[in-house]
Scaffold this motif. Structure first.
Motif, PDB file in Angstrom:
ATOM      1  N   LYS A 117      -7.086  -2.349  -1.983  1.00  0.00           N
ATOM      2  CA  LYS A 117      -7.339  -1.224  -3.087  1.00  0.00           C
ATOM      3  C   LYS A 117      -7.199  -0.092  -2.435  1.00  0.00           C
ATOM      4  O   LYS A 117      -7.319   1.312  -3.121  1.00  0.00           O
ATOM      5  N   VAL A 118      -7.153   0.112  -1.138  1.00  0.00           N
ATOM      6  CA  VAL A 118      -7.029   1.388  -0.216  1.00  0.00           C
ATOM      7  C   VAL A 118      -5.797   1.916  -0.993  1.00  0.00           C
ATOM      8  O   VAL A 118      -5.512   3.237  -1.023  1.00  0.00           O
ATOM      9  N   ASN A 119      -4.547   1.262  -1.103  1.00  0.00           N
ATOM     10  CA  ASN A 119      -3.367   1.699  -1.562  1.00  0.00           C
ATOM     11  C   ASN A 119      -3.489   2.564  -2.994  1.00  0.00           C
ATOM     12  O   ASN A 119      -2.790   3.464  -3.184  1.00  0.00           O
ATOM     13  N   LYS A 156      -6.238   4.005  -3.827  1.00  0.00           N
ATOM     14  CA  LYS A 156      -6.825   5.109  -3.624  1.00  0.00           C
ATOM     15  C   LYS A 156      -5.879   6.550  -3.000  1.00  0.00           C
ATOM     16  O   LYS A 156      -6.055   7.244  -3.503  1.00  0.00           O
ATOM     17  N   ARG A 175       1.835   3.899  -2.375  1.00  0.00           N
ATOM     18  CA  ARG A 175       1.210   2.793  -2.203  1.00  0.00           C
ATOM     19  C   ARG A 175       1.906   1.865  -1.073  1.00  0.00           C
ATOM     20  O   ARG A 175       1.251   1.359  -0.105  1.00  0.00           O
ATOM     21  N   ALA A 218      -1.088   0.994   7.126  1.00  0.00           N
ATOM     22  CA  ALA A 218      -2.143   0.197   7.466  1.00  0.00           C
ATOM     23  C   ALA A 218      -2.100  -0.909   8.307  1.00  0.00           C
ATOM     24  O   ALA A 218      -2.923  -1.375   9.198  1.00  0.00           O
TER      25      ALA A 218
END
Ligand SMILES: *Cc1c(COP(=O)(O)O)cnc(C)c1O
Length: 480
Positions: A76-78, A80, A324, A331
């Motif tokens: 989910k960080v993508n 964000k 993304r 990451a």
């Protein structure tokens, strides 16, 4: 909703207009009654759509082992990162001076992809793997034309993804098939025999659609190059060796990869994808324009490339996917990317070991990120691949890819990806083993599956070719 409709029910009560009818707006603006439109309360409508939304199956709900599709979990960080205001709100027509951050993300992503795949330059324009192939083969054609002869033939192994021959054909080439050998790999003898000066390029999927790495890729590239041809790598399945090996080092001239597979951007359902294409220096001058280039005051977009094949997508491709994928690569880092490939291969081989014997393994070459079984052992019970896939839904799993690759009769192509843990893999295997046992003891329960889904067996061909996606009084009438 149509069935629940009761005449006179309303979603909300608007105060009555007490003026003359139609005069506030003018009668020309009033909508006619829609014949047969359902009449329901707001609560019923909300519940209806909420219930429908729960009928979807998604990667956020459980494993999605579709072979060749790499349906991995998307961190989910993508999301964000892609939703940061400067990215999400950037208008595609902003002048480059006002979009320096976005251009830098694109330039960075291009350089990460160069580093990861060993190619020299990238375009991020194509919106899917198939469009990447089209772009790549267009560049191959431009290359051969610049040397005086576009050539006529594209060679494609019989284990290739169906989009490969389609892309070659769209670029005006004749497709010729190269047979696989008993390992499921390109038959080098056939290839050498066929390689003549009418061959423009070989389109190779590696690892191929049997999940097998082409061990002779170096020699394959030499054969093509010696005959003046090029090698296109369908790198949609990069998940199998990302961070471990680089197509550029193997001799490949042009390749695509799918951000919506290996690099964890959303996938399927018709959402925006991204299929960047990488080339060696010899082909870089044909890349689509505009290209992101560096100049003394930052980044700019340049269309100043005379031999470019032109544009293949509006603006600069699907930028949200670039943001993304860049986030995902950063990451993970080099070590993390390598672990992705290693875990994906380990997971596929774990499934293979646990299912081998019960399900028939048509090729026993080492598996990379996916494993292909067939329904051969179930034949004697009258149970087929389609029945197994349907029965898996009763156990709460999305079925794997079936009846592909075409060179395996009754194929079940399973790709767990690295994002599943051992508990999920075991649960999937247990369901598969239980189904094999049912095929023996009570084949009818498998043959008539699914039993727990809202609809049972659909007419697969009609569902794909003549889908009815919207109710209307007209379709209802024509059906009855
Ligand atoms: C998924 C895939 C493609 C096509 O990619 P799309 O984004 O669906 O167009 C091509 N080749 C292989 C091997 C694939 O797995």
């Amino acid at each position: 909703m149509f069935e629940k409709s009761v005449a006179g029910k309303r979603g909300c009560d608007v105060p009555l207009w007490d003026g003359p009818n139609g005069e506030a707006l003018g009668s020309g603006y009033l909508r006619d009654e829609i014949p047969g439109f359902p009449e329901l309360s707001e609560r019923e409508v909300v519940r209806h759509f909420t219930r429908l939304s729960k009928l979807n199956y998604a990667n956020d709900e459980g494993p999605y082992p579709l072979g060749s599709c790499t349906m991995k979990y998307n961190p989910k960080v993508n999301e964000k990162v892609a939703r940061l205001e400067g990215f999400a709100e950037a208008h595609p027509l902003l002048p480059p001076e006002a979009a320096q951050g976005c251009l830098q993300v694109m330039a960075d992503l291009e350089s990460y992809l160069c580093e990861i795949t060993g190619m020299d330059a990238y375009t991020l324009q194509p919106a899917a793997g198939a469009q990447g192939e089209f772009t790549g083969i267009k560049m191959v054609r431009a290359y051969h034309e610049s040397r005086g002869n576009p050539r006529r033939v594209v060679l494609i192994p019989d284990s290739a993804h169906g989009t490969n021959p389609a892309s070659a054909h769209l670029c005006g080439y004749r497709v010729e098939q190269i047979a696989s050998d008993e390992r499921g790999c390109v038959h080098l003898g056939f290839l050498k025999e066929r390689m003549r000066d009418d061959v423009a390029v070989l389109m190779l999927t590696n690892p191929n659609t049997l999940g097998v790495f082409e061990p002779e890729i170096g020699e394959i590239c030499r054969v093509l190059h010696q005959g003046g041809g090029l090698v296109y790598l369908d790198g949609a399945n990069l998940n199998a060796f990302v961070g471990v090996a680089r197509p550029g080092d193997m001799g490949v001239d042009v390749m695509h990869t799918n951000l919506h597979k290996t690099f964890s951007t959303p996938h399927g359902g018709g959402g925006p994808g991204s299929g960047p294409v990488g080339v060696k220096e010899t082909l870089a001058r044909f890349l689509p324009v505009p290209r992101v280039i560096r100049h003394e005051k930052g980044w700019r977009l340049s269309s100043d490339f005379q031999e470019s094949i032109g544009k293949v997508h509006s603006f600069n491709g699907n930028f949200g996917m670039h943001a993304r994928a860049a986030a995902y690569i950063l990451a993970n880092g080099a070590q993390g990317l390598r672990e992705i490939a290693e875990s994906a291969v380990l997971n596929a081989n774990y499934l293979r070991k646990r299912l081998e014997g019960v399900y028939h393994l048509p090729y026993d070459s080492p598996s990379l990120h996916e494993v292909i079984f067939s329904d051969k052992h179930l034949e004697k019970h009258g149970v087929k691949t389609l029945d197994v896939a349907k029965r898996l839904m009763d156990y709460g799993f999305h079925p794997p890819t079936i009846y592909f690759p075409l060179i395996v009769k009754g194929a079940l192509m399973i790709e767990p990806t690295e994002s599943e843990g051992i508990e999920d893999l075991d649960a999937f295997v247990d369901a598969m083993l239980r189904i094999a046992k049912e095929a023996e003891d009570d084949p009818e329960v498998v043959r008539s599956a699914p039993h727990t889904t809202p609809v049972g067996r659909l007419d697969e061909a009609a569902a794909a070719r003549r889908p009815v996606l919207r109710w209307s009084p007209h379709t209802e009438k024509s059906r009855s």
